[in-house]
Design a protein around this motif. Sequence first.
Motif, PDB file in Angstrom:
ATOM      1  N   ILE A  54       0.845  -1.201   0.000  1.00 39.12           N
ATOM      2  CA  ILE A  54       0.000   0.000   0.000  1.00 39.12           C
ATOM      3  C   ILE A  54       0.883   1.255   0.000  1.00 39.12           C
ATOM      4  O   ILE A  54       0.601   2.230  -0.719  1.00 39.12           O
ATOM      5  CB  ILE A  54      -0.939   0.018   1.234  1.00 39.12           C
ATOM      6  CG1 ILE A  54      -1.889  -1.170   1.205  1.00 39.12           C
ATOM      7  CG2 ILE A  54      -1.712   1.333   1.317  1.00 39.12           C
ATOM      8  CD1 ILE A  54      -2.900  -1.140   0.088  1.00 39.12           C
ATOM      9  N   ASN A 105       3.821   1.522  -1.257  1.00 40.30           N
ATOM     10  CA  ASN A 105       4.358   1.666  -2.617  1.00 40.30           C
ATOM     11  C   ASN A 105       3.343   2.318  -3.555  1.00 40.30           C
ATOM     12  O   ASN A 105       3.677   3.183  -4.354  1.00 40.30           O
ATOM     13  CB  ASN A 105       4.762   0.298  -3.193  1.00 40.30           C
ATOM     14  CG  ASN A 105       6.008  -0.245  -2.533  1.00 40.30           C
ATOM     15  OD1 ASN A 105       6.756   0.501  -1.897  1.00 40.30           O
ATOM     16  ND2 ASN A 105       6.224  -1.535  -2.665  1.00 40.30           N
ATOM     17  N   LEU A 106       2.094   1.882  -3.416  1.00 39.83           N
ATOM     18  CA  LEU A 106       1.055   2.460  -4.275  1.00 39.83           C
ATOM     19  C   LEU A 106       0.888   3.954  -3.992  1.00 39.83           C
ATOM     20  O   LEU A 106       0.727   4.771  -4.912  1.00 39.83           O
ATOM     21  CB  LEU A 106      -0.288   1.752  -4.053  1.00 39.83           C
ATOM     22  CG  LEU A 106      -0.419   0.318  -4.547  1.00 39.83           C
ATOM     23  CD1 LEU A 106      -1.838  -0.208  -4.288  1.00 39.83           C
ATOM     24  CD2 LEU A 106      -0.104   0.201  -6.031  1.00 39.83           C
ATOM     25  N   LEU A 107       0.935   4.308  -2.705  1.00 43.36           N
ATOM     26  CA  LEU A 107       0.739   5.712  -2.337  1.00 43.36           C
ATOM     27  C   LEU A 107       1.901   6.588  -2.781  1.00 43.36           C
ATOM     28  O   LEU A 107       1.739   7.793  -2.970  1.00 43.36           O
ATOM     29  CB  LEU A 107       0.537   5.829  -0.815  1.00 43.36           C
ATOM     30  CG  LEU A 107      -0.745   5.199  -0.279  1.00 43.36           C
ATOM     31  CD1 LEU A 107      -0.787   5.247   1.242  1.00 43.36           C
ATOM     32  CD2 LEU A 107      -1.979   5.887  -0.852  1.00 43.36           C
ATOM     33  N   ALA A 108       3.074   5.970  -2.956  1.00 44.28           N
ATOM     34  CA  ALA A 108       4.258   6.735  -3.373  1.00 44.28           C
ATOM     35  C   ALA A 108       4.327   6.899  -4.894  1.00 44.28           C
ATOM     36  O   ALA A 108       5.224   7.577  -5.395  1.00 44.28           O
ATOM     37  CB  ALA A 108       5.513   6.031  -2.874  1.00 44.28           C
ATOM     38  N   LEU A 109       3.405   6.296  -5.622  1.00 42.90           N
ATOM     39  CA  LEU A 109       3.471   6.325  -7.086  1.00 42.90           C
ATOM     40  C   LEU A 109       3.405   7.735  -7.679  1.00 42.90           C
ATOM     41  O   LEU A 109       4.083   8.011  -8.673  1.00 42.90           O
ATOM     42  CB  LEU A 109       2.383   5.440  -7.695  1.00 42.90           C
ATOM     43  CG  LEU A 109       2.629   3.935  -7.540  1.00 42.90           C
ATOM     44  CD1 LEU A 109       1.433   3.140  -8.046  1.00 42.90           C
ATOM     45  CD2 LEU A 109       3.880   3.503  -8.285  1.00 42.90           C
ATOM     46  N   PRO A 110       2.603   8.669  -7.140  1.00 36.41           N
ATOM     47  CA  PRO A 110       2.611  10.026  -7.712  1.00 36.41           C
ATOM     48  C   PRO A 110       4.001  10.657  -7.675  1.00 36.41           C
ATOM     49  O   PRO A 110       4.393  11.336  -8.627  1.00 36.41           O
ATOM     50  CB  PRO A 110       1.627  10.784  -6.824  1.00 36.41           C
ATOM     51  CG  PRO A 110       0.670   9.739  -6.366  1.00 36.41           C
ATOM     52  CD  PRO A 110       1.505   8.509  -6.166  1.00 36.41           C
TER      53      PRO A 110
END
Lengths: 179, 185
Positions: free
Chosen positions: A85, A87-92
Motif C-alpha cells: 500500500i 508503494n502504491l501511495l508513493a506512485l505520484p
Amino acid sequence: MVLSYYSAEIERRKVWEMTRVREKEFKQLLATYGSQTDRWPEDQREAALLFAATESGQALLKAEEVFDDLLIQSAKSEEASDDFIRNLLALPDQAIMQSQNINKSLLAWWRQQLPELALWLNPKMLAAEAATLATALVMGIWVGGQQAIAEDESFETDLSYVLLSEDLIIEDDMESWDE
Amino acid sequence: MQIPLGQHSDEDLMARILQSDRAAYATLVARHSNRFLSLAERLMKNRALAEDVIQDVFLKLWQSADKFNPEAGKFTTWFYRVVSNKCFDEKRRKKTVALPENFEMVDESKSAEETIEDKNRRKTIDDALEMLPERQKLALTLYYFQELSNKEAAEVMDINIKALESLLTRARATLRNKFDGAKLL
C-alpha cells in the motif's frame, strides 16, 4: 365420471409439464450461476426460489453446493500488505521523478547526438557568444550611424531654387552638360 | 462544511485526481487496492506479478486520469477492465522458461495445518481453473470470486448478459468434468 378422470389427468399433465419446464430452467440457472441463491439474477430469483423449495429442487441445489464448495477452496487472496500500500501511495512521486528523468534523458541525448553543438551549448561558451554578438551589434549600429551622418552632410542639396523658381530652364541645363 | 473524502464517490475522486489531488488518490487506493489485487492474483496466478500489474495500473491511473469517462460507466467497471486487460497483456508477453530438473515449486499453502489431501485437492482445483480459456476464467473470476453482478461482469468484459451466461455455463461445466475425473465430486 370418465370426463372428470380425463380432466384430472389433463390437469396432472399440465402441472407435470410446468414442473418439467421449471426444473429445466432451474437446472440451467444452477449450471450458470451456482447454488448461492442471493447471487441469482433478480428477474429469475423469485421463480427459482419457489422451485428450490420442492423436493427435486432441494436435491439439485445440494448437488450444486458440493461443486461450489470445491470452487471456494481455490486459493483465496490475502489482503495487500502495508508495504505494498505504501508503494502504491508513493506512485505520484515516482511519476514526477519519471518525467524529470525523461527531461534529463532528452537533454543528455541531444548532447550525445550533436557533440559540436554540445560544445557550443556549454553555458560559458553561450555567454561568450552572446557577449560577442551583442558587441558586434552595438559596433555595427554605431559605425552605421557614423557613416549615415557623414553621407548626409556631403549630399546636402539646396532644393530651394527648384522649389521657389517659377520656371526651370531646361536648355540651360543641357548647355551646361555640353560643357 | 466539507464532505470527508471517504464519502465521495469513486467518480468524484477521479475528478479530483485529474487535478492532482493526492488525498483523493490515497482514498481510492485504500478503497480498492485489495479488490483489484485479488483479481490480478487470480488471473496471474502469482502474487509478485499481480503486485507489479497493480502498481503499473495505479501509476497509469495517476498519470492518465483523463482516460476515465464517468459518462461511460462506473469507475470500478472501467478499472476492472483495465486490470484484466493488463493481466492478459502481461501473460502474453511473458516467455515461458523451462524449469531445471528436480526443481521444486515453492509451497504456497496458506496454513501449516493443511493436510496433504487438502493440498492435492486445492492443486487440482487451481490447475483446473488455470486450464480454462481466458475469457471463461475471467467471467468466472469476475462473477464468482469478485462477486460482481452478472450485469457488471458483462460490462467489464464488454459483452451482453447472454454471452456472459454462456461463458459461465461452459466454465462450470468444464470444471465439473475435471472435478469428476479427479474424483473430487
